[in-house]
Enzyme design. Structure first.
Site, short mmCIF file in Angstrom:
data_model
loop_
_atom_site.label_atom_id
_atom_site.label_comp_id
_atom_site.label_asym_id
_atom_site.label_seq_id
_atom_site.Cartn_x
_atom_site.Cartn_y
_atom_site.Cartn_z
CG ASP A 110 10.55 -22.11 -25.88
OD1 ASP A 110 11.76 -22.21 -25.62
OD2 ASP A 110 10.12 -22.13 -27.05
CE LYS A 162 14.19 -25.32 -35.11
NZ LYS A 162 14.14 -23.89 -34.98
CG ASP A 218 10.67 -25.86 -27.17
OD1 ASP A 218 9.60 -25.35 -26.79
OD2 ASP A 218 11.38 -25.35 -28.04
N1 GDD Z 1 13.77 -11.21 -27.68
C1 GDD Z 1 13.55 -12.03 -28.70
N2 GDD Z 1 13.43 -11.52 -29.96
N3 GDD Z 1 13.41 -13.36 -28.44
C2 GDD Z 1 13.15 -14.17 -29.49
C3 GDD Z 1 13.01 -13.70 -30.82
C4 GDD Z 1 13.16 -12.29 -31.05
O1 GDD Z 1 13.08 -11.78 -32.18
N4 GDD Z 1 12.73 -14.77 -31.62
C5 GDD Z 1 12.70 -15.86 -30.81
N5 GDD Z 1 12.94 -15.50 -29.53
C6 GDD Z 1 13.00 -16.38 -28.34
C7 GDD Z 1 11.79 -17.28 -28.17
O2 GDD Z 1 10.82 -16.66 -27.35
C8 GDD Z 1 12.40 -18.49 -27.47
O3 GDD Z 1 12.50 -18.28 -26.07
C9 GDD Z 1 13.82 -18.54 -28.03
O4 GDD Z 1 14.09 -17.23 -28.55
C10 GDD Z 1 14.00 -19.59 -29.14
O5 GDD Z 1 13.02 -19.37 -30.14
P1 GDD Z 1 12.02 -20.53 -30.61
O6 GDD Z 1 11.16 -19.95 -31.66
O7 GDD Z 1 11.37 -21.18 -29.44
O8 GDD Z 1 13.07 -21.49 -31.31
P2 GDD Z 1 12.97 -23.07 -31.49
O9 GDD Z 1 12.32 -23.73 -30.34
O10 GDD Z 1 12.43 -23.35 -32.84
O11 GDD Z 1 14.56 -23.46 -31.53
C11 GDD Z 1 15.45 -22.99 -30.51
O12 GDD Z 1 15.30 -23.76 -29.32
C12 GDD Z 1 15.67 -25.16 -29.43
C13 GDD Z 1 15.48 -25.77 -28.06
O13 GDD Z 1 14.14 -25.72 -27.69
C14 GDD Z 1 16.90 -23.08 -31.00
O14 GDD Z 1 17.71 -22.44 -30.04
C15 GDD Z 1 17.34 -24.53 -31.18
O15 GDD Z 1 18.72 -24.58 -31.54
C16 GDD Z 1 17.13 -25.30 -29.89
O16 GDD Z 1 17.48 -26.68 -30.07
MG MG Z 2 11.22 -23.13 -28.72
#
Ligand code: GDD
Ligand code: MG
Length: 363
Positions: A110, A162, A218
């Site tokens: 994303d 976070k 994001d």
């Molecule tokens: N295959 C799979 N299985 N993918 C997953 C799963 C799972 O169980 N859970 C989450 N993902 C994927 C999401 O689709 C996304 O592409 C990515 O892992 C990160 O998950 P998010 O839910 O979008 O996390 P976030 O945005 O709160 O935080 C993450 O992204 C930030 C940057 O946008 C973390 O990586 C942070 O450290 C980072 O700063």
């Molecule tokens: Mg995200």
């Protein structure tokens, strides 16, 4: 080279769009979000791409198979029977990721930026550590993973996912390159790369960061999807201005306007700045669109006003209607003539016949 894209999760924050289309296939800048990543990975020489998914692979398989040939890559789906988080999927796909002894890319599905894969691979090789995280600066670091450095070095001292208290504003951009040895640290269970794997690597002094140039976002929720669209269009205007509609067109106002060639736009409409219009969209005379995205097959009737909003596929915004303030219409929504929608999240197949005065979900 190899790459794995983390595609799981239900994309709940991007509802109602994700009620009918998996998040990676929602069009960003008129192309499925994930295609921007597939294309950049292919351009950097990646041949094997794993999509780590935990739901609805059928739709994705069908859509992505046709891009394999176009970009000269093999795309495989690694399907989890229970969500394995952000690290578990690497273990599950280890057959592909360990195919040879070279590093592989990992990315969140994303995020949008000018993906720096080739430079990242070179940087990673040069420092000799097991992992490199791409870093960017943000104003609100508490929503992300924060990177704390050793002074004057690219080596990461601490990684805090976070953080509740401020530790810094350089964050994890969601793009990594890792050596196959990192898979040894991961078990086949739901587990977080940010909370479990990165702290282990940084404690060993084996984790580095690489600064991203340019924009980053994001785009996993509507407000950020729109901000990301503005950043993307500004970057396109600089690098590939021919992709945008010329500002000399009578209906373009303020630039950064991307319109699919199959759309039918009245010369008396007023569009821009920062608007994306998808295939087969119709925009009537006197319609006013700014900072918005209109997805395929929708109809913006004459004198409608659309601002800061996402109009989902096959939807209609009636004559003199007004849709604004991060409204998001799902698939096949109809906003009747003269109706006002203020911050409405409208579920698929709904008809809105009365004003929505305050931001709310309409189901
Ligand atoms: N295959 C799979 N299985 N993918 C997953 C799963 C799972 O169980 N859970 C989450 N993902 C994927 C999401 O689709 C996304 O592409 C990515 O892992 C990160 O998950 P998010 O839910 O979008 O996390 P976030 O945005 O709160 O935080 C993450 O992204 C930030 C940057 O946008 C973390 O990586 C942070 O450290 C980072 O700063
Ligand atoms: Mg995200």
């Amino acid at each position: 080279m190899k790459g794995l894209i983390l595609v799981g999760g239900y994309g709940t924050r991007l509802r109602p769009l994700t009620l009918t289309t998996p998040k990676p296939l929602v069009e960003f800048g008129n192309r499925p979000m994930i295609l921007h990543q597939v294309e950049s990975l292919a351009a950097a020489g990646v041949k094997d791409i794993v999509l780590a998914v935990n739901y609805r692979p059928e739709v994705m398989v069908a859509t992505l198979k046709k891009y394999e040939e176009e970009y000269g890559v093999n795309i495989t789906f690694s399907v989890e029977t229970e969500p394995l988080g952000t690290a578990g999927p690497l273990k599950l796909a280890e057959d592909v990721l360990r195919k040879d002894d070279t590093p592989f890319f990992v990315l969140n599905s994303d995020i949008i930026c000018d993906y720096p894969f080739a430079e990242l691979a070179e940087f990673h090789k040069a420092h000799g550590g097991e992992g490199t995280i791409v870093a960017t600066k943000v104003d609100e670091p508490s929503k992300y993973g924060v990177i704390v450095h050793k002074d004057g070095s690219s080596q990461i001292d601490r990684f805090v996912e976070k953080p509740v208290e401020f530790v810094g504003n350089r964050i994890n951009a969601g793009i990594y390159i890792l050596n196959p040895s990192v898979i040894d640290l991961i078990e086949l269970r739901p587990t977080s790369i940010e909370k479990e794997t990165f702290p282990q690597l940084s404690a060993k002094g084996s984790l580095h960061s690489f600064d991203l140039e340019g924009y980053w976002m994001d785009v996993g929720q509507p407000k950020d999807f729109l901000s990301g669209t503005c950043l993307y269009l500004t970057s396109v205007a600089k690098k590939n201005p021919e992709m945008l509609v010329a500002t000399t067109e009578p209906f373009v106002h303020g630039g950064n306007v991307l319109i699919d060639p199959t759309a039918n736009i009245s010369p008396e409409a007023k569009i821009g700045p920062n608007v994306v219009i998808g295939p087969n969209v119709t925009v009537g005379a006197g319609a006013r669109l700014s900072r918005s995205v209109v997805l395929a097959n929708s109809n913006i009737k004459s004198h409608a006003y659309v601002k800061n909003s996402i109009i989902g596929w096959n939807s209609t915004v009636g004559r003199w209607a007004r849709v604004e303030n991060i409204s998001v219409l799902g698939d096949d929504v109809e906003v009747k003539d003269e109706v006002y929608v203020n911050g409405g999240r409208v579920l698929p197949h709904k008809t809105i016949a009365g004003n929505v005065e305050k931001p709310q979900i309409i189901m």
